[in-house]
Design a protein around this motif. Sequence first.
Motif, mmCIF file in Angstrom:
data_model
loop_
_atom_site.group_PDB
_atom_site.id
_atom_site.type_symbol
_atom_site.label_atom_id
_atom_site.label_comp_id
_atom_site.label_asym_id
_atom_site.label_seq_id
_atom_site.Cartn_x
_atom_site.Cartn_y
_atom_site.Cartn_z
ATOM 1 N N LEU A 146 64.752 -3.942 41.747
ATOM 2 C CA LEU A 146 65.900 -4.183 40.861
ATOM 3 C C LEU A 146 67.234 -3.987 41.569
ATOM 4 O O LEU A 146 68.253 -3.789 40.914
ATOM 5 N N THR A 147 67.232 -4.071 42.894
ATOM 6 C CA THR A 147 68.462 -3.780 43.636
ATOM 7 C C THR A 147 69.536 -4.822 43.384
ATOM 8 O O THR A 147 70.718 -4.557 43.568
ATOM 9 N N HIS A 148 69.133 -6.033 42.986
ATOM 10 C CA HIS A 148 70.117 -7.068 42.644
ATOM 11 C C HIS A 148 70.000 -7.382 41.153
ATOM 12 O O HIS A 148 69.283 -6.698 40.428
ATOM 13 N N ASP A 149 70.708 -8.406 40.688
ATOM 14 C CA ASP A 149 70.788 -8.702 39.258
ATOM 15 C C ASP A 149 69.399 -8.866 38.638
ATOM 16 O O ASP A 149 68.520 -9.512 39.206
ATOM 17 N N THR A 208 55.927 -15.913 44.643
ATOM 18 C CA THR A 208 56.915 -14.902 44.254
ATOM 19 C C THR A 208 56.226 -13.575 43.939
ATOM 20 O O THR A 208 55.276 -13.537 43.148
ATOM 21 N N PRO A 209 56.686 -12.459 44.526
ATOM 22 C CA PRO A 209 56.036 -11.171 44.269
ATOM 23 C C PRO A 209 56.144 -10.740 42.804
ATOM 24 O O PRO A 209 57.190 -10.920 42.172
ATOM 25 N N HIS A 248 64.386 -14.184 46.541
ATOM 26 C CA HIS A 248 64.558 -13.434 47.784
ATOM 27 C C HIS A 248 63.688 -12.175 47.849
ATOM 28 O O HIS A 248 63.632 -11.525 48.896
ATOM 29 N N THR A 249 63.032 -11.830 46.771
ATOM 30 C CA THR A 249 62.215 -10.619 46.741
ATOM 31 C C THR A 249 61.023 -10.762 47.687
ATOM 32 O O THR A 249 60.407 -11.828 47.769
ATOM 33 N N PHE A 250 60.708 -9.685 48.381
ATOM 34 C CA PHE A 250 59.550 -9.714 49.276
ATOM 35 C C PHE A 250 58.745 -8.429 49.109
ATOM 36 O O PHE A 250 59.224 -7.435 48.565
ATOM 37 N N THR A 251 57.501 -8.482 49.574
ATOM 38 C CA THR A 251 56.630 -7.308 49.571
ATOM 39 C C THR A 251 56.241 -6.979 51.004
ATOM 40 O O THR A 251 55.815 -7.866 51.754
ATOM 41 N N ARG A 252 56.414 -5.724 51.378
ATOM 42 C CA ARG A 252 56.065 -5.287 52.728
ATOM 43 C C ARG A 252 55.517 -3.863 52.653
ATOM 44 O O ARG A 252 56.107 -3.008 51.988
ATOM 45 N N HIS A 253 54.393 -3.640 53.324
ATOM 46 C CA HIS A 253 53.752 -2.325 53.334
ATOM 47 C C HIS A 253 53.509 -1.817 51.909
ATOM 48 O O HIS A 253 53.641 -0.621 51.621
ATOM 49 N N GLY A 254 53.197 -2.740 51.011
ATOM 50 C CA GLY A 254 52.907 -2.353 49.634
ATOM 51 C C GLY A 254 54.127 -2.044 48.796
ATOM 52 O O GLY A 254 54.000 -1.507 47.687
ATOM 53 N N VAL A 257 60.612 -5.343 47.332
ATOM 54 C CA VAL A 257 62.031 -5.110 47.595
ATOM 55 C C VAL A 257 62.830 -6.390 47.326
ATOM 56 O O VAL A 257 62.439 -7.476 47.756
ATOM 57 N N THR A 258 63.938 -6.247 46.621
ATOM 58 C CA THR A 258 64.872 -7.353 46.415
ATOM 59 C C THR A 258 66.130 -7.060 47.215
ATOM 60 O O THR A 258 66.827 -6.069 46.936
ATOM 61 N N PRO A 259 66.459 -7.865 48.222
ATOM 62 C CA PRO A 259 67.658 -7.606 49.027
ATOM 63 C C PRO A 259 68.930 -7.652 48.186
ATOM 64 O O PRO A 259 69.042 -8.430 47.234
ATOM 65 N N ARG A 260 69.882 -6.820 48.534
ATOM 66 C CA ARG A 260 71.155 -6.763 47.825
ATOM 67 C C ARG A 260 72.049 -7.940 48.204
ATOM 68 O O ARG A 260 72.918 -8.339 47.426
#
Length: 339
Positions: A146-149, A208-209, A248-254, A257-260
């Motif tokens: 939820l780091t972005h809108d 999409t994650p 833009h959301t991605f999943t890494r190492h479980g 994350v949504t980039p700001r």
Amino acid sequence: MNDANPLSPSSSPAPARSGSIALVGIGPGHAAHMTARAREAIAQADVVIGYVTYIKLVADLLEGKEVIRKAMTEEIDRAISALEKARQGKKVALISSGDAGVYGMAGPTYEVLFQAGWTPDDDVTVEIIPGASALNSCAALVGAPLTHDFCAISLSDLLTPWPAIARRLEAAAAADFVTALYNPKSGRRTRQIVQAQRIFLRHRSPGTPVAIVKSAWRRRQHIAHTTLAHMAEADIGMLSTVLIGNSHTFTRHGLMVTPRGYANKYGVSGEGRVTHEGEKAGRSLSSGLDGWLQSLREDLAAGHSLQALAARDGLPADYLQAALADPPEDAAAAETGQG
């Protein structure tokens, strides 16, 4: 020494005790995530009212209190009971999981209060005590989605017409919001999550994650990471919250994350963070409002039609026309004496 009989007619009656209603958000349900004010309000209450499952989550705070348990669909009854008890001079804690103002008891309670003629000047006082909502609690377990809108949409059509829900899903999907789906599925409502998936696939990649969190921070907590293409196949119920990433959301190492958006403005060199060419630290992006308006003016001057530019940006042509009618930032600042 005054030997007057306190029950005699000549005695002055004790002043009526004013009641109160505390609309308490207890957070996800784990005691460690309940605010100190929420615990205090329950401790001070004469009466605690809530859905049976929520009552169990605060069982250790209920000794010596009147407890009123209600079923899932009895929200209005809970609010009516709270007002009745408060009118009797009782301190009432009306509890909701998460936050009382987010799909919680704050709205139904105010509806009942206003219908009964209550105003903020009434003898019965009302306080809303915030708590972490499901989207906050679930997001904390899966990373930083939820780091972005973002937005929240309930799939429950018990009180909301499905076309209204579908329009909201369509708008959120088209606008690339990270979206939290509340009330995604129940024993009787099994097709709504499939319809939501169908709408989102019109605008998002199948990869999409998606994170699905059931009973966050409770004893039967379960977390599943999947994708939009397979979302509806997962184990989803009324205690689940579904988090759908944006483009833009991605999943890494479980971790989801949504980039700001820092990469739009900054890069990294051997000397540390650097600003991309054409960008300025602390100022709007070159593609921000002012830069976008300038590019529109240049494109119009080059012969592009307003309709074509509107279609390119996915915005109504009349909005572009109104935005272009505003004076440029430097002219607006000069008019107001700001700079």
